[in-house]
Write a protein that holds these residues in place. Structure first.
Motif, PDB file in Angstrom:
ATOM      1  N   ILE A  22      15.230  32.744  49.432  1.00 49.70           N
ATOM      2  CA  ILE A  22      14.649  34.248  49.240  1.00 49.70           C
ATOM      3  C   ILE A  22      14.063  34.211  48.056  1.00 49.70           C
ATOM      4  CG2 ILE A  22      15.643  36.390  48.748  1.00 49.70           C
ATOM      5  CD1 ILE A  22      15.522  35.832  51.807  1.00 49.70           C
ATOM      6  N   GLY A  23      12.868  34.846  47.959  1.00 52.94           N
ATOM      7  CA  GLY A  23      12.205  35.265  46.699  1.00 52.94           C
ATOM      8  C   GLY A  23      11.434  34.137  46.159  1.00 52.94           C
ATOM      9  N   ILE A  73      -0.100  51.817  40.486  1.00 55.50           N
ATOM     10  CA  ILE A  73       0.505  50.615  40.311  1.00 55.50           C
ATOM     11  C   ILE A  73       1.597  50.572  39.362  1.00 55.50           C
ATOM     12  CG2 ILE A  73       0.089  47.986  39.959  1.00 55.50           C
ATOM     13  CD1 ILE A  73      -2.549  48.790  41.189  1.00 55.50           C
ATOM     14  N   LYS A  74       2.628  50.018  39.514  1.00 55.25           N
ATOM     15  CA  LYS A  74       3.614  49.491  38.355  1.00 55.25           C
ATOM     16  C   LYS A  74       3.969  48.046  38.701  1.00 55.25           C
ATOM     17  CE  LYS A  74       5.402  54.319  38.553  1.00 55.25           C
ATOM     18  NZ  LYS A  74       6.532  55.179  38.576  1.00 55.25           N
ATOM     19  N   TYR A  75       4.556  47.483  37.272  1.00 50.79           N
ATOM     20  CA  TYR A  75       5.186  46.326  37.560  1.00 50.79           C
ATOM     21  C   TYR A  75       6.661  46.315  37.412  1.00 50.79           C
ATOM     22  CZ  TYR A  75       0.068  45.517  36.732  1.00 50.79           C
ATOM     23  OH  TYR A  75      -1.290  45.576  36.550  1.00 50.79           O
ATOM     24  N   ILE A  76       7.375  45.222  38.083  1.00 53.77           N
ATOM     25  CA  ILE A  76       8.872  45.354  38.205  1.00 53.77           C
ATOM     26  C   ILE A  76       9.332  43.708  37.713  1.00 53.77           C
ATOM     27  CG2 ILE A  76      10.988  45.875  39.237  1.00 53.77           C
ATOM     28  CD1 ILE A  76       9.637  48.291  40.401  1.00 53.77           C
ATOM     29  N   GLN A  77      10.073  43.604  37.147  1.00 51.26           N
ATOM     30  CA  GLN A  77      10.874  42.439  36.914  1.00 51.26           C
ATOM     31  C   GLN A  77      12.380  42.708  37.238  1.00 51.26           C
ATOM     32  OE1 GLN A  77       8.547  39.708  37.140  1.00 51.26           O
ATOM     33  NE2 GLN A  77       9.648  38.712  35.748  1.00 51.26           N
ATOM     34  N   VAL A  78      13.071  41.700  37.794  1.00 49.77           N
ATOM     35  CA  VAL A  78      14.363  41.976  37.883  1.00 49.77           C
ATOM     36  C   VAL A  78      15.261  40.885  37.598  1.00 49.77           C
ATOM     37  CG1 VAL A  78      16.092  42.256  39.833  1.00 49.77           C
ATOM     38  CG2 VAL A  78      13.791  42.909  40.181  1.00 49.77           C
ATOM     39  N   CYS A  79      16.464  40.962  36.829  1.00 50.64           N
ATOM     40  CA  CYS A  79      17.075  40.060  36.281  1.00 50.64           C
ATOM     41  C   CYS A  79      18.726  40.407  36.087  1.00 50.64           C
ATOM     42  CB  CYS A  79      16.779  39.424  34.773  1.00 50.64           C
ATOM     43  SG  CYS A  79      16.822  40.882  33.529  1.00 50.64           S
ATOM     44  N   ASP A  80      19.546  39.507  36.105  1.00 52.34           N
ATOM     45  CA  ASP A  80      20.972  39.913  35.995  1.00 52.34           C
ATOM     46  C   ASP A  80      21.616  40.566  34.700  1.00 52.34           C
ATOM     47  OD1 ASP A  80      20.781  37.378  34.918  1.00 52.34           O
ATOM     48  OD2 ASP A  80      22.670  36.744  35.766  1.00 52.34           O
ATOM     49  N   LYS A 110       6.202  35.128  49.955  1.00 58.15           N
ATOM     50  CA  LYS A 110       7.640  35.208  49.778  1.00 58.15           C
ATOM     51  C   LYS A 110       8.326  35.959  51.180  1.00 58.15           C
ATOM     52  CE  LYS A 110       8.055  35.134  44.855  1.00 58.15           C
ATOM     53  NZ  LYS A 110       8.359  35.739  43.654  1.00 58.15           N
ATOM     54  N   TYR A 111       9.732  35.599  50.990  1.00 63.37           N
ATOM     55  CA  TYR A 111      10.331  36.518  52.341  1.00 63.37           C
ATOM     56  C   TYR A 111      11.666  36.919  51.491  1.00 63.37           C
ATOM     57  CZ  TYR A 111       7.204  34.164  55.750  1.00 63.37           C
ATOM     58  OH  TYR A 111       6.236  33.890  56.544  1.00 63.37           O
ATOM     59  N   TYR A 112      12.004  38.198  52.061  1.00 62.51           N
ATOM     60  CA  TYR A 112      13.202  38.792  51.619  1.00 62.51           C
ATOM     61  C   TYR A 112      14.128  39.256  52.837  1.00 62.51           C
ATOM     62  CZ  TYR A 112      11.462  39.041  47.003  1.00 62.51           C
ATOM     63  OH  TYR A 112      10.786  38.688  45.457  1.00 62.51           O
ATOM     64  N   ARG A 151      19.365  37.447  44.855  1.00 62.89           N
ATOM     65  CA  ARG A 151      20.142  38.396  45.627  1.00 62.89           C
ATOM     66  C   ARG A 151      19.780  39.833  44.960  1.00 62.89           C
ATOM     67  NH1 ARG A 151      24.576  38.401  49.100  1.00 62.89           N
ATOM     68  NH2 ARG A 151      24.747  36.316  48.864  1.00 62.89           N
ATOM     69  N   LEU A 152      19.904  40.015  43.720  1.00 67.67           N
ATOM     70  CA  LEU A 152      19.836  41.182  43.143  1.00 67.67           C
ATOM     71  C   LEU A 152      18.009  41.871  43.155  1.00 67.67           C
ATOM     72  CD1 LEU A 152      21.228  40.744  39.641  1.00 67.67           C
ATOM     73  CD2 LEU A 152      22.242  42.233  41.410  1.00 67.67           C
ATOM     74  N   GLU A 153      17.269  40.829  43.259  1.00 67.81           N
ATOM     75  CA  GLU A 153      15.671  40.858  43.536  1.00 67.81           C
ATOM     76  C   GLU A 153      15.617  41.317  45.025  1.00 67.81           C
ATOM     77  OE1 GLU A 153      12.150  37.758  43.551  1.00 67.81           O
ATOM     78  OE2 GLU A 153      13.347  37.664  41.858  1.00 67.81           O
ATOM     79  N   ASN A 154      16.505  40.735  45.856  1.00 67.78           N
ATOM     80  CA  ASN A 154      16.466  41.398  47.212  1.00 67.78           C
ATOM     81  C   ASN A 154      16.975  42.789  47.502  1.00 67.78           C
ATOM     82  OD1 ASN A 154      16.824  39.091  50.143  1.00 67.78           O
ATOM     83  ND2 ASN A 154      16.649  41.437  50.327  1.00 67.78           N
ATOM     84  N   ALA A 155      17.994  43.210  46.786  1.00 75.62           N
ATOM     85  CA  ALA A 155      18.408  44.517  46.732  1.00 75.62           C
ATOM     86  C   ALA A 155      17.121  45.323  46.214  1.00 75.62           C
ATOM     87  CB  ALA A 155      19.735  44.545  45.972  1.00 75.62           C
ATOM     88  N   VAL A 156      16.649  45.141  44.980  1.00 76.96           N
ATOM     89  CA  VAL A 156      15.603  45.936  44.534  1.00 76.96           C
ATOM     90  C   VAL A 156      14.526  46.018  45.662  1.00 76.96           C
ATOM     91  CG1 VAL A 156      13.842  46.281  42.857  1.00 76.96           C
ATOM     92  CG2 VAL A 156      16.007  45.715  42.271  1.00 76.96           C
ATOM     93  N   PHE A 157      13.933  44.959  46.424  1.00 80.55           N
ATOM     94  CA  PHE A 157      13.062  45.154  47.270  1.00 80.55           C
ATOM     95  C   PHE A 157      13.347  46.026  48.280  1.00 80.55           C
ATOM     96  CE2 PHE A 157      11.689  43.638  51.412  1.00 80.55           C
ATOM     97  CZ  PHE A 157      10.251  43.672  51.095  1.00 80.55           C
ATOM     98  N   LEU A 158      14.741  46.005  49.102  1.00 80.52           N
ATOM     99  CA  LEU A 158      15.174  46.906  49.999  1.00 80.52           C
ATOM    100  C   LEU A 158      14.955  48.136  49.569  1.00 80.52           C
ATOM    101  CD1 LEU A 158      17.847  44.855  51.408  1.00 80.52           C
ATOM    102  CD2 LEU A 158      15.634  45.122  52.465  1.00 80.52           C
ATOM    103  N   LYS A 159      15.339  48.368  48.407  1.00 81.25           N
ATOM    104  CA  LYS A 159      14.979  49.941  47.851  1.00 81.25           C
ATOM    105  C   LYS A 159      13.765  50.283  47.502  1.00 81.25           C
ATOM    106  CE  LYS A 159      16.751  53.632  45.960  1.00 81.25           C
ATOM    107  NZ  LYS A 159      17.165  54.840  47.040  1.00 81.25           N
ATOM    108  N   LEU A 160      12.842  49.503  47.115  1.00 82.00           N
ATOM    109  CA  LEU A 160      11.316  49.972  46.984  1.00 82.00           C
ATOM    110  C   LEU A 160      10.816  50.234  48.413  1.00 82.00           C
ATOM    111  CD1 LEU A 160      10.598  47.008  44.406  1.00 82.00           C
ATOM    112  CD2 LEU A 160      10.661  49.465  44.108  1.00 82.00           C
ATOM    113  N   ILE A 161      11.094  49.343  49.319  1.00 75.79           N
ATOM    114  CA  ILE A 161      10.543  49.579  50.755  1.00 75.79           C
ATOM    115  C   ILE A 161      11.108  50.916  51.471  1.00 75.79           C
ATOM    116  CG2 ILE A 161       9.636  47.292  51.011  1.00 75.79           C
ATOM    117  CD1 ILE A 161      11.877  47.202  53.149  1.00 75.79           C
ATOM    118  N   GLU A 162      12.399  51.319  50.839  1.00 77.34           N
ATOM    119  CA  GLU A 162      13.045  52.558  51.227  1.00 77.34           C
ATOM    120  C   GLU A 162      12.432  53.776  50.743  1.00 77.34           C
ATOM    121  OE1 GLU A 162      16.944  55.435  50.745  1.00 77.34           O
ATOM    122  OE2 GLU A 162      17.117  52.930  50.222  1.00 77.34           O
ATOM    123  N   GLU A 163      11.919  53.624  49.512  1.00 74.48           N
ATOM    124  CA  GLU A 163      11.268  54.630  48.896  1.00 74.48           C
ATOM    125  C   GLU A 163       9.554  54.495  49.224  1.00 74.48           C
ATOM    126  OE1 GLU A 163      12.133  56.906  46.614  1.00 74.48           O
ATOM    127  OE2 GLU A 163      14.299  56.026  47.064  1.00 74.48           O
ATOM    128  N   GLY A 164       9.145  53.874  50.210  1.00 77.80           N
ATOM    129  CA  GLY A 164       7.857  54.033  50.714  1.00 77.80           C
ATOM    130  C   GLY A 164       6.658  53.210  49.734  1.00 77.80           C
TER     131      GLY A 164
END
Length: 400
Positions: free
Chosen positions: A221-222, A340-347, A279-281, A303-316
């Protein structure tokens, strides 16, 4: 007790009686049927309702598209709106002919609601008949916010880590305190998707290979995925020989069944999409768990990255992975309303790892907002980057 999925109900309420065919799509057992039931109970009183569920084998055996059309017309009433609900309609061959015939009926008025568990449910030659006539509503598993606000879970548990490990498919939420049972339920969901939406649909004799490819994607994933690299990997490890073309088909069929989402790379210099990198989530974090490892610490960052991805597509948001001229990656390039915005994800983020985690963001000088979403923030100087705590983001306390 059911949880009202108000986001989807609000959309359906807004589109009620509109001149669109309403289509709810999403992975099996995600709750599409429940949402339609909630809609009928909440917003339809004394109206003429005509409904059939094609999850029921007897209905699939009983109807072809002509018989379905005849039945619906026999149940219709003149001078009123007839509300038609057809669940998992893709099980009926050439169902499009039924839908279009109803939609174009000049004598009787229909408001049509259908659900499907395959994103290519309109991939026949009749697809052009639907152009401009549909409103697709993609149903996702329960979000973290929906779970926290529900009455189905024990409020004393660590709901955040539980969500990260066990996901949000409605079927399993009531089993949050019974991980062994929950895994069995998720296995039923996964096998059902592979059997009904891939094996039967594409006439595959055995499911071992498609299951192996699914598990490969869950374990990567990711990360950039290549069908050719996977073919070579299988050969080198003396596993099942599957050609790159077949692997590519499997990737597409798994995304068609909403088990995964495909994310393209975005060339940050040329402002173009790279067709050669993907990539795939996972569509659900619980399915990610049974496809990989029971430990929350296993691939926690992804896994955190995947959670953020799902929230982003939920937000359209439109979601891509960014790549600059030097090959550096930005986890997510998101776009909505031409912003356009840029996002990084980390624990975790602290002064020791700040530059490593923010390097690709700091190299962007185009004025677009830069964001880091993380579990913990202990940074003395953010260099103008917006810091967002993960749980606050998933609970809508902070917007990106």
């Amino acid at each position: 007790m059911e949880v009202l999925r108000t986001k989807y109900l609000d959309i359906l309420k807004e589109e009620k009686d509109s001149n669109f065919i309403k289509i709810l799509t999403g992975i099996r057992r995600v709750g599409k049927s429940t949402i339609l039931d909630q809609f009928k109970q909440t917003f339809l009183n004394n109206e003429n309702i005509i409904e059939l569920n094609f999850n029921e084998a007897e209905n699939v055996e009983k109807y072809n598209w002509k018989a379905l059309l005849t039945y619906i017309r026999s149940q219709s009433k003149p001078n009123v709106t007839n509300y038609v609900f057809l669940d998992e309609i893709q099980e009926i061959k050439e169902f499009e002919k039924t839908i279009i015939s109803l939609f174009e009926d000049k004598k009787v008025k229909y408001d049509i609601f259908i659900t499907g568990s395959n994103s290519r449910m309109f991939s026949t030659e009749l697809v052009t008949l639907f152009t401009g006539r549909t409103m697709e509503i993609q149903v996702l598993p329960f979000s973290y916010k929906e779970i926290v606000e529900s009455t189905l879970i024990d409020k004393s548990t660590d709901n955040f880590n539980t969500y990260l490990l066990q996901g949000g498919i409605g079927l399993v939420i009531s089993s949050y305190n019974n991980f062994s049972r929950l895994k069995k339920l998720l296995e039923i969901v996964l096998v059902g998707c592979i059997e009904k939406d891939i094996k039967i649909r594409h006439r595959i004799k055995y499911i071992q290979n498609i299951r192996a490819i699914a598990e490969y994607l869950y374990n990567h994933i990711g990360r950039n995925i290549s069908a050719l690299n996977l073919e070579n990997y299988l050969k080198s490890n003396k596993e099942t020989k599957i050609s790159a073309n077949t692997i590519w088909n499997y990737f597409n069929w798994l995304t068609d069944a909403f088990l995964f989402y495909k994310v393209r790379y975005f060339n940050l210099k040329g402002k173009s999409i790279l067709s050669t990198k993907t990539k795939y989530y996972a569509s659900d974090l619980g399915l990610l768990t049974i496809g990989t490892n029971d430990a929350l610490s296993f691939n926690l960052g992804y896994r955190l990255e995947n959670a953020v991805f799902l929230k982003l597509i939920e937000e359209g948001y439109q979601v891509y992975t960014g790549q600059d001229r030097y090959g550096n990656e930005i986890d997510f390039v998101i776009k909505k309303n031409n912003v356009i915005k840029y996002i990084q994800v980390c624990d975790k983020l602290n002064d020791d790892n700040f530059f490593r985690e923010s390097w690709s963001l700091l190299n962007m000088h185009d004025g677009n907002e830069k964001i880091i979403i993380t579990l913990s923030i202990e940074v003395s100087d953010t260099k103008g980057i917006k810091m967002v705590q993960m749980e606050d983001f998933l609970l809508d306390k902070v917007k990106v």
